[in-house]
Design a protein around this motif. Structure first.
Motif, PDB file in Angstrom:
ATOM      1  N   ALA A 291       7.012  20.025 -20.228  1.00  0.00           N
ATOM      2  CA  ALA A 291       6.399  19.840 -18.820  1.00  0.00           C
ATOM      3  C   ALA A 291       5.322  19.227 -18.802  1.00  0.00           C
ATOM      4  N   ALA A 292       4.212  19.412 -19.674  1.00  0.00           N
ATOM      5  CA  ALA A 292       2.838  18.428 -19.645  1.00  0.00           C
ATOM      6  C   ALA A 292       3.274  16.814 -19.793  1.00  0.00           C
ATOM      7  N   ALA A 293       4.356  16.711 -20.348  1.00  0.00           N
ATOM      8  CA  ALA A 293       4.463  15.085 -20.567  1.00  0.00           C
ATOM      9  C   ALA A 293       5.213  14.788 -19.352  1.00  0.00           C
ATOM     10  N   ALA A 294       6.115  15.599 -18.641  1.00  0.00           N
ATOM     11  CA  ALA A 294       6.507  15.285 -17.206  1.00  0.00           C
ATOM     12  C   ALA A 294       5.260  15.064 -16.169  1.00  0.00           C
ATOM     13  N   SER A 295       4.319  15.983 -16.333  1.00  0.00           N
ATOM     14  CA  SER A 295       3.205  15.879 -15.567  1.00  0.00           C
ATOM     15  C   SER A 295       2.386  14.724 -15.650  1.00  0.00           C
ATOM     16  N   VAL A 296       1.984  14.071 -16.769  1.00  0.00           N
ATOM     17  CA  VAL A 296       1.222  13.096 -16.900  1.00  0.00           C
ATOM     18  C   VAL A 296       2.171  12.008 -16.385  1.00  0.00           C
ATOM     19  N   LEU A 297       3.409  11.887 -16.669  1.00  0.00           N
ATOM     20  CA  LEU A 297       4.138  10.600 -16.201  1.00  0.00           C
ATOM     21  C   LEU A 297       4.107  10.714 -14.505  1.00  0.00           C
ATOM     22  N   LEU A 298       4.320  12.103 -14.201  1.00  0.00           N
ATOM     23  CA  LEU A 298       4.262  11.922 -12.547  1.00  0.00           C
ATOM     24  C   LEU A 298       2.834  11.489 -12.155  1.00  0.00           C
ATOM     25  N   ALA A 299       1.821  11.933 -12.923  1.00  0.00           N
ATOM     26  CA  ALA A 299       0.395  11.461 -12.426  1.00  0.00           C
ATOM     27  C   ALA A 299       0.305   9.692 -12.512  1.00  0.00           C
ATOM     28  N   ALA A 300       0.654   9.377 -13.629  1.00  0.00           N
ATOM     29  CA  ALA A 300       0.742   7.937 -13.958  1.00  0.00           C
ATOM     30  C   ALA A 300       1.713   7.331 -12.920  1.00  0.00           C
ATOM     31  N   ALA A 301       2.588   7.817 -12.574  1.00  0.00           N
ATOM     32  CA  ALA A 301       3.272   7.050 -11.296  1.00  0.00           C
ATOM     33  C   ALA A 301       2.727   7.033  -9.911  1.00  0.00           C
ATOM     34  N   SER A 302       2.056   8.256  -9.731  1.00  0.00           N
ATOM     35  CA  SER A 302       1.289   8.255  -8.482  1.00  0.00           C
ATOM     36  C   SER A 302       0.104   7.459  -8.529  1.00  0.00           C
ATOM     37  N   ALA A 303      -0.720   7.454  -9.778  1.00  0.00           N
ATOM     38  CA  ALA A 303      -1.764   6.278  -9.774  1.00  0.00           C
ATOM     39  C   ALA A 303      -1.531   4.879  -9.600  1.00  0.00           C
ATOM     40  N   LEU A 304      -0.262   4.439 -10.100  1.00  0.00           N
ATOM     41  CA  LEU A 304       0.392   3.126 -10.216  1.00  0.00           C
ATOM     42  C   LEU A 304       0.674   2.707  -8.602  1.00  0.00           C
ATOM     43  N   LEU A 305       1.549   3.733  -8.069  1.00  0.00           N
ATOM     44  CA  LEU A 305       1.879   3.530  -6.758  1.00  0.00           C
ATOM     45  C   LEU A 305       0.582   3.446  -5.712  1.00  0.00           C
ATOM     46  N   SER A 306      -0.264   4.126  -5.839  1.00  0.00           N
ATOM     47  CA  SER A 306      -1.545   4.129  -5.299  1.00  0.00           C
ATOM     48  C   SER A 306      -2.158   2.796  -5.109  1.00  0.00           C
ATOM     49  N   ALA A 307      -2.330   2.568  -6.398  1.00  0.00           N
ATOM     50  CA  ALA A 307      -2.943   1.319  -6.795  1.00  0.00           C
ATOM     51  C   ALA A 307      -2.368   0.143  -6.272  1.00  0.00           C
ATOM     52  N   LEU A 308      -1.017   0.082  -6.117  1.00  0.00           N
ATOM     53  CA  LEU A 308      -0.169  -0.863  -5.493  1.00  0.00           C
ATOM     54  C   LEU A 308      -0.315  -1.065  -4.080  1.00  0.00           C
ATOM     55  N   VAL A 309      -0.314   0.270  -3.431  1.00  0.00           N
ATOM     56  CA  VAL A 309      -0.589   0.171  -1.917  1.00  0.00           C
ATOM     57  C   VAL A 309      -1.976  -0.168  -1.602  1.00  0.00           C
ATOM     58  N   MET A 310      -2.961   0.131  -2.258  1.00  0.00           N
ATOM     59  CA  MET A 310      -4.381  -0.267  -2.026  1.00  0.00           C
ATOM     60  C   MET A 310      -4.462  -1.869  -2.162  1.00  0.00           C
ATOM     61  N   ARG A 311      -3.458  -2.497  -3.426  1.00  0.00           N
ATOM     62  CA  ARG A 311      -3.711  -3.740  -3.470  1.00  0.00           C
ATOM     63  C   ARG A 311      -3.190  -4.793  -2.377  1.00  0.00           C
ATOM     64  N   LEU A 312      -1.893  -3.958  -1.995  1.00  0.00           N
ATOM     65  CA  LEU A 312      -1.546  -4.572  -0.743  1.00  0.00           C
ATOM     66  C   LEU A 312      -2.225  -4.515   0.282  1.00  0.00           C
ATOM     67  N   SER A 313      -2.948  -3.413   0.564  1.00  0.00           N
ATOM     68  CA  SER A 313      -3.854  -3.217   1.954  1.00  0.00           C
ATOM     69  C   SER A 313      -4.992  -4.303   1.695  1.00  0.00           C
ATOM     70  N   ALA A 314      -5.542  -4.366   0.525  1.00  0.00           N
ATOM     71  CA  ALA A 314      -6.589  -5.291   0.567  1.00  0.00           C
ATOM     72  C   ALA A 314      -6.218  -6.717   0.733  1.00  0.00           C
ATOM     73  N   ARG A 315      -5.213  -7.145   0.146  1.00  0.00           N
ATOM     74  CA  ARG A 315      -4.485  -8.723   0.560  1.00  0.00           C
ATOM     75  C   ARG A 315      -4.236  -8.873   1.748  1.00  0.00           C
ATOM     76  N   ARG A 316      -3.528  -7.767   2.610  1.00  0.00           N
ATOM     77  CA  ARG A 316      -3.353  -8.007   4.071  1.00  0.00           C
ATOM     78  C   ARG A 316      -4.614  -7.905   4.815  1.00  0.00           C
ATOM     79  N   SER A 317      -5.552  -7.494   4.460  1.00  0.00           N
ATOM     80  CA  SER A 317      -6.917  -7.297   4.863  1.00  0.00           C
ATOM     81  C   SER A 317      -7.502  -8.893   5.051  1.00  0.00           C
ATOM     82  N   ARG A 318      -7.418  -9.342   3.817  1.00  0.00           N
ATOM     83  CA  ARG A 318      -7.935 -10.756   3.585  1.00  0.00           C
ATOM     84  C   ARG A 318      -7.161 -11.709   4.424  1.00  0.00           C
TER      85      ARG A 318
END
Length: 318
Positions: A291-318
């Protein structure tokens, strides 16, 4: 005979005077130390709350994910923790149930996010238009589903979907609790609850659009639709991207709707989403390492997707 005037030094008389800068008061060491202590005191409650509710649980989950509970000897001594390294992560990544849960969440996000955002933007633009009446009443009506607790909303929709009880089973061309119909049913439940919340966010952002820009667009002959597409939506793009980040994270953590529908249909299994998979591993199978391993993987996936969306947002703003 009069005396001649004394010659003047022209270089000295014509030299401009340079104004001197006012000297800034130098802060004493005691004042600097006092300001630092004040800042630390103001930040201390947040730092303690962050440490106790975020950093310590994350660290403990990472620690648990590296161990597994196994019977010692012949089993008479009970369970003991055994260091397995990344063995729990390999078990989660190789589990077909975990992969099926990720696929279900991906299908849910691909349907829910576009439908919910499109509906929320349309309603927000209608509320922001100059022709709408009773704006506050419509805003309250749009926000009301969000005020209903998720469990209660899930029970209501579950009874509406149930055959012989709710009317939707007879109206819809498909069974909302079947293998092919449960995903649209969950999307409908989540969209109904979260569309009003995002509508209020977008409507508040639309209130900050300068009126001078809108008046200039009307003077140039732009209609309501062209003004909405070419002026209003581009100017609230940062707000839309921030809402997209939170919606993406919420989609990955989908839990309440399928958990409630499990009592109405056997189609939703105990591992239908990653969050249900973690719940089943921790509180049903008592496999805390998995359960802890699955939680860490889920948190890592959420962080990666959030960083990807924010990167696309910053690029689109520029």
């Amino acid at each position: 005979m009069t005396d001649a005037p004394a010659p003047q030094d022209t270089a000295t008389s014509t030299r401009p005077t340079v104004p001197t800068k006012p000297t800034k008061p130098v802060r004493s060491t005691r004042q600097m130390k006092r300001h630092r202590l004040t800042g630390a005191a103001l930040a201390a409650p947040f730092a303690v709350l962050l440490l106790c509710t975020v950093l310590v649980p994350i660290g403990y989950a990472c620690y648990l994910s590296l161990f597994d509970d196994r019977l010692s000897g012949l089993g008479f001594e009970g369970y003991r923790q055994v260091f397995t390294g990344f063995g729990n992560y390999a078990d989660v990544l190789g589990d077909p149930a975990a992969r099926d849960g990720v696929a279900n969440v991906a299908g849910y996000a691909l349907i829910h996010i576009p439908v919910m955002f499109a509906g929320a933007l349309v309603i927000a633009l209608l509320l922001n238009s100059a022709t709408v009446r009773l704006r506050q009443l419509w805003s309250l009506a749009a926000f009301l589903p969000y005020a209903v607790p998720g469990v209660i909303a899930g029970l209501i929709w579950g009874y509406l979907y149930s055959p012989g009880i709710g009317p939707l089973n007879d109206i819809l061309p498909f069974d909302p609790l079947s293998d092919t119909g449960v995903l649209p049913s969950i999307v409908n439940m989540a969209t109904w609850q979260w569309m009003g919340y995002n509508t209020i966010i977008f409507y508040t952002a639309l209130q900050t659009v300068p009126r001078e820009v809108l008046e200039a667009a009307r003077a140039d002959g732009a209609g309501p639709v062209r003004t909405a597409l070419s002026i209003k939506l581009p100017m609230i793009r940062p707000t839309v991207f921030v809402a997209l980040v939170f919606t993406t994270i919420g989609s990955l953590q989908l839990f309440t709707e399928p958990m409630v529908l499990r009592t109405f249909t056997g189609t939703v299994t105990s591992t239908w989403t990653p969050s249900l998979y973690i719940y089943e591993a921790a509180f049903i199978s008592n496999d805390y390492g998995r359960a802890a391993a699955a939680s860490v993987l889920l948190a890592a996936a959420s962080a990666l997707l959030s960083a990807l969306v924010m990167r696309l947002s910053a690029r689109r703003s520029r």
